[in-house]
Motif scaffolding. Structure first.
Motif, PDB file in Angstrom:
ATOM      1  N   GLY A  79       0.789  -1.219   0.000  1.00 29.32           N
ATOM      2  CA  GLY A  79       0.000   0.000   0.000  1.00 29.32           C
ATOM      3  C   GLY A  79       0.820   1.268   0.000  1.00 29.32           C
ATOM      4  O   GLY A  79       0.335   2.333   0.404  1.00 29.32           O
ATOM      5  N   TYR A  80       2.061   1.197  -0.487  1.00 32.73           N
ATOM      6  CA  TYR A  80       2.932   2.372  -0.549  1.00 32.73           C
ATOM      7  C   TYR A  80       2.701   3.117  -1.866  1.00 32.73           C
ATOM      8  O   TYR A  80       2.541   2.495  -2.918  1.00 32.73           O
ATOM      9  N   ALA A  81       2.742   4.429  -1.806  1.00 33.51           N
ATOM     10  CA  ALA A  81       2.614   5.262  -3.001  1.00 33.51           C
ATOM     11  C   ALA A  81       3.969   5.848  -3.365  1.00 33.51           C
ATOM     12  O   ALA A  81       4.770   6.189  -2.478  1.00 33.51           O
ATOM     13  N   VAL A  82       4.227   5.962  -4.659  1.00 36.45           N
ATOM     14  CA  VAL A  82       5.474   6.581  -5.108  1.00 36.45           C
ATOM     15  C   VAL A  82       5.470   8.053  -4.694  1.00 36.45           C
ATOM     16  O   VAL A  82       4.525   8.782  -5.004  1.00 36.45           O
ATOM     17  N   PRO A  83       6.499   8.498  -3.983  1.00 34.94           N
ATOM     18  CA  PRO A  83       6.521   9.892  -3.517  1.00 34.94           C
ATOM     19  C   PRO A  83       6.802  10.875  -4.650  1.00 34.94           C
ATOM     20  O   PRO A  83       7.551  10.564  -5.578  1.00 34.94           O
ATOM     21  N   THR A  84       6.195  12.040  -4.562  1.00 33.09           N
ATOM     22  CA  THR A  84       6.428  13.095  -5.559  1.00 33.09           C
ATOM     23  C   THR A  84       7.124  14.298  -4.958  1.00 33.09           C
ATOM     24  O   THR A  84       7.439  15.245  -5.675  1.00 33.09           O
ATOM     25  N   THR A  85       7.362  14.292  -3.658  1.00 21.98           N
ATOM     26  CA  THR A  85       8.142  15.338  -2.993  1.00 21.98           C
ATOM     27  C   THR A  85       9.154  14.667  -2.074  1.00 21.98           C
ATOM     28  O   THR A  85       8.991  13.499  -1.681  1.00 21.98           O
ATOM     29  N   TRP A  86      10.183  15.405  -1.709  1.00 22.58           N
ATOM     30  CA  TRP A  86      11.209  14.870  -0.802  1.00 22.58           C
ATOM     31  C   TRP A  86      10.601  14.549   0.558  1.00 22.58           C
ATOM     32  O   TRP A  86      10.905  13.516   1.158  1.00 22.58           O
ATOM     33  N   ALA A  87       9.696  15.433   1.040  1.00 21.63           N
ATOM     34  CA  ALA A  87       9.042  15.196   2.331  1.00 21.63           C
ATOM     35  C   ALA A  87       8.246  13.896   2.298  1.00 21.63           C
ATOM     36  O   ALA A  87       8.254  13.113   3.270  1.00 21.63           O
ATOM     37  N   GLN A  88       7.555  13.635   1.202  1.00 22.54           N
ATOM     38  CA  GLN A  88       6.821  12.380   1.074  1.00 22.54           C
ATOM     39  C   GLN A  88       7.770  11.188   1.065  1.00 22.54           C
ATOM     40  O   GLN A  88       7.458  10.129   1.624  1.00 22.54           O
ATOM     41  N   MET A  89       8.941  11.352   0.433  1.00 18.97           N
ATOM     42  CA  MET A  89       9.912  10.261   0.388  1.00 18.97           C
ATOM     43  C   MET A  89      10.427   9.913   1.781  1.00 18.97           C
ATOM     44  O   MET A  89      10.583   8.740   2.123  1.00 18.97           O
ATOM     45  N   LEU A  90      10.669  10.934   2.592  1.00 20.83           N
ATOM     46  CA  LEU A  90      11.123  10.673   3.957  1.00 20.83           C
ATOM     47  C   LEU A  90      10.007  10.070   4.799  1.00 20.83           C
ATOM     48  O   LEU A  90      10.253   9.173   5.629  1.00 20.83           O
ATOM     49  N   ALA A  91       8.763  10.547   4.597  1.00 20.03           N
ATOM     50  CA  ALA A  91       7.633   9.972   5.330  1.00 20.03           C
ATOM     51  C   ALA A  91       7.447   8.503   4.959  1.00 20.03           C
ATOM     52  O   ALA A  91       7.158   7.655   5.824  1.00 20.03           O
ATOM     53  N   LEU A  92       7.614   8.188   3.668  1.00 17.98           N
ATOM     54  CA  LEU A  92       7.530   6.802   3.231  1.00 17.98           C
ATOM     55  C   LEU A  92       8.644   5.978   3.856  1.00 17.98           C
ATOM     56  O   LEU A  92       8.426   4.832   4.284  1.00 17.98           O
TER      57      LEU A  92
ATOM     58  N   LEU B 137      21.441  20.321  -6.151  1.00 16.15           N
ATOM     59  CA  LEU B 137      20.581  20.891  -7.192  1.00 16.15           C
ATOM     60  C   LEU B 137      19.195  21.197  -6.649  1.00 16.15           C
ATOM     61  O   LEU B 137      18.563  22.186  -7.033  1.00 16.15           O
ATOM     62  N   ARG B 138      18.727  20.353  -5.732  1.00 18.24           N
ATOM     63  CA  ARG B 138      17.379  20.490  -5.204  1.00 18.24           C
ATOM     64  C   ARG B 138      17.288  21.463  -4.036  1.00 18.24           C
ATOM     65  O   ARG B 138      16.186  21.931  -3.712  1.00 18.24           O
TER      66      ARG B 138
ATOM     67  N   GLY C  18      11.481  23.654  -9.694  1.00 13.42           N
ATOM     68  CA  GLY C  18      11.198  22.968 -10.958  1.00 13.42           C
ATOM     69  C   GLY C  18      11.602  21.506 -10.904  1.00 13.42           C
ATOM     70  O   GLY C  18      11.510  20.865  -9.855  1.00 13.42           O
ATOM     71  N   ARG C  19      12.066  20.987 -12.035  1.00 14.14           N
ATOM     72  CA  ARG C  19      12.423  19.572 -12.135  1.00 14.14           C
ATOM     73  C   ARG C  19      13.902  19.426 -12.479  1.00 14.14           C
ATOM     74  O   ARG C  19      14.273  19.247 -13.642  1.00 14.14           O
ATOM     75  N   PRO C  20      14.772  19.514 -11.484  1.00 11.33           N
ATOM     76  CA  PRO C  20      16.204  19.334 -11.763  1.00 11.33           C
ATOM     77  C   PRO C  20      16.522  17.874 -12.052  1.00 11.33           C
ATOM     78  O   PRO C  20      15.992  16.964 -11.405  1.00 11.33           O
ATOM     79  N   VAL C  21      17.387  17.657 -13.024  1.00 12.10           N
ATOM     80  CA  VAL C  21      17.823  16.303 -13.379  1.00 12.10           C
ATOM     81  C   VAL C  21      19.336  16.296 -13.484  1.00 12.10           C
ATOM     82  O   VAL C  21      19.928  17.125 -14.182  1.00 12.10           O
ATOM     83  N   LEU C  22      19.942  15.365 -12.781  1.00 13.34           N
ATOM     84  CA  LEU C  22      21.388  15.156 -12.865  1.00 13.34           C
ATOM     85  C   LEU C  22      21.652  14.033 -13.856  1.00 13.34           C
ATOM     86  O   LEU C  22      20.950  13.022 -13.870  1.00 13.34           O
ATOM     87  N   GLY C  23      22.642  14.227 -14.691  1.00 10.31           N
ATOM     88  CA  GLY C  23      22.974  13.185 -15.657  1.00 10.31           C
ATOM     89  C   GLY C  23      24.448  13.194 -15.990  1.00 10.31           C
ATOM     90  O   GLY C  23      25.226  13.990 -15.444  1.00 10.31           O
TER      91      GLY C  23
END
Length: 439
Positions: free
Chosen positions: A171-184, A219-220, A324-329
């Motif tokens: 029942g985990y959702a893919v996080p869309t913010t850093w805060a959500q990622m830490l909460a997950l 970057l973030r 915005g949407r920073p991407v490292l490559g």
């Protein structure tokens, strides 16, 4: 694969011998060799190529230029080495330089240019880069405004690998913010599983995965302008913004509640190979692993890598939505140590959509080449990577360690981050790297 695609993508195996014999054994052979017509006139010559690409990935690379060899008669003598970054300067200084090197670090390319070893790109190479690559990608392969390295391959580093099947079951959702990622992460830890697994051991390059973590986070948190200033050393390596970013990384990588699922405690991060770092996801002993798009190579062939499968990747979320949407490559650049015509011919070919398409077909390798046929990429992650590279709404930045002087980016930055993982405090680790920056 239809006949039109065959003509675009490569020389059918039955025609290789015909092309090698001069490309004149009938209309089919001539048509298949047509994409290589501009590189003729050097039959019987050999070009030596040296890079860090080896093992299975080296096989995929060499398959991608089989048609070029067969139709032009130029033989390519390839060598891949785990010690490429350390060994190349010694080979150059001893007079054993390859004809062409594939540089994964523009910083190393720059040092070779400064030493007078790498030649400026020929007119055909420049023309192809101008036509098929953005100004930024041309800049990454240039020194003082002169192109020396033609872009070849590319990858996206801002990914977190996970198991869609496992997430759905829990029942985990893919996080869309850093805060959500830490909460997950906290939720997964509360469920009795370490949310993260990591490995940074990579032989002489041990530590590089942490440099990616820091760069992606900077970057973030500080934005692309501060990132550029840091990479170019217009602000100190241990600037407060960098200290804050590394401390944020430490909240994950040095957090005993979060790592290292499947391997042990925090101390196991430094001794676990980067190739094995994310594999515990398949055993559900960890849930997430931050690593680049090229990590798809290391999943077992039996693993289903797709949006609903055993493994997939999500975009590393932003910390500040306003950023915005920073991407490292990162990417690979072909630099020539000689201006012999057959060497320049190969370098020019490597910058074409035809070669980019071959890499997509033979190795599922992404390119920033504008002419890449993205439909040829075999996996959803590769297609997602190509879409991000082509997205005008993305703020793309090249891997900082790869742009820095090689003694730092492929030296003290790697060793400094390894020491940091092992327990050196943030300020001390960054200050030591700052002190190592060449005058």
């Amino acid at each position: 694969m239809g006949i039109l695609r065959v003509l675009r993508i490569g020389v059918p195996l039955l025609l290789l011998a015909a092309c090698a014999g001069g490309g004149s054994d009938g209309p089919a052979a001539s048509a298949s060799c047509a994409p290589y017509a501009g590189y003729e006139g050097h039959r019987g010559t050999t070009v030596t190529v040296y890079s860090s690409i080896r093992d299975v990935e080296a096989d995929k690379l060499t398959h991608a230029w089989e048609g070029f060899q067969a139709c032009t008669g130029i033989s390519i003598d390839y060598e891949g080495s785990a010690g490429f970054e350390a060994d190349l300067p010694g080979r150059v200084s001893s007079g054993q330089a390859p004809d062409l090197a594939l540089f994964p670090q523009p910083g190393l390319l720059t040092s070779m240019v400064t030493a007078g070893a790498v030649k400026p790109a020929g007119k055909a190479v420049v023309a192809n880069v101008d036509r098929w690559y953005s100004a930024d990608w041309k800049r990454y392969g240039s020194v003082d405004g002169v192109l020396y390295g033609a872009p070849v391959d590319a990858n996206v580093k801002s990914f977190v690998w996970y198991s869609p099947k496992y997430f759905a079951a829990k029942g985990y959702a893919v996080p869309t913010t850093w805060a959500q990622m830490l909460a997950l992460s906290d939720r997964i830890a509360a469920d009795g599983v370490k949310p993260w697994c990591a490995g940074i051991e990579s032989g002489g390059a041990t530590g590089w995965p942490v440099t990616d973590w820091l760069e992606d986070t900077l970057l973030r948190t500080a934005g692309p302008d501060v990132y550029d200033q840091w990479v170019e050393h217009r602000i100190p390596f241990d600037d407060p913004a960098v200290v804050a970013a590394l401390d944020r990384v430490g909240g994950i990588l040095r957090n005993p509640a979060y790592v290292n699922g499947g391997y042990g405690g925090v101390d196991s991060v430094a001794t676990t190979s980067f190739q094995e770092g994310g594999l515990p996801i398949l055993q559900h002993t960890c849930a997430m692993h931050r690593q680049a798009s090229f990590y798809s190579t290391w999943w077992p062939e039996t693993a289903q890598v797709n949006e609903d499968g055993d493994i997939y990747a999500f975009y590393l979320p932003p910390i500040d939505a306003a950023a915005g949407r920073p991407v490292l490559g990162a990417g690979v650049f072909a630099g020539a140590f000689t201006d012999r015509p057959e060497v320049q011919a190969l370098a020019a070919y490597l910058a074409t959509p035809e070669f980019a398409d071959h890499r997509a077909v033979t190795g599922n390798i992404v390119s920033a080449n504008k002419g890449l046929d993205r439909s040829l990429l075999a996996t959803p992650v590769a297609k997602l990577s190509a879409d991000l590279l082509a997205d005008p709404g993305v703020t793309f930045r090249f891997d900082g360690s790869d742009l820095m002087p090689a003694s730092v980016g492929a030296g003290t930055f790697w060793t400094g981050m390894t020491a940091w993982v092992r327990g050196t405090d943030t300020a001390t680790a960054l200050h030591r790297i700052q002190a190592s920056w060449p005058a």
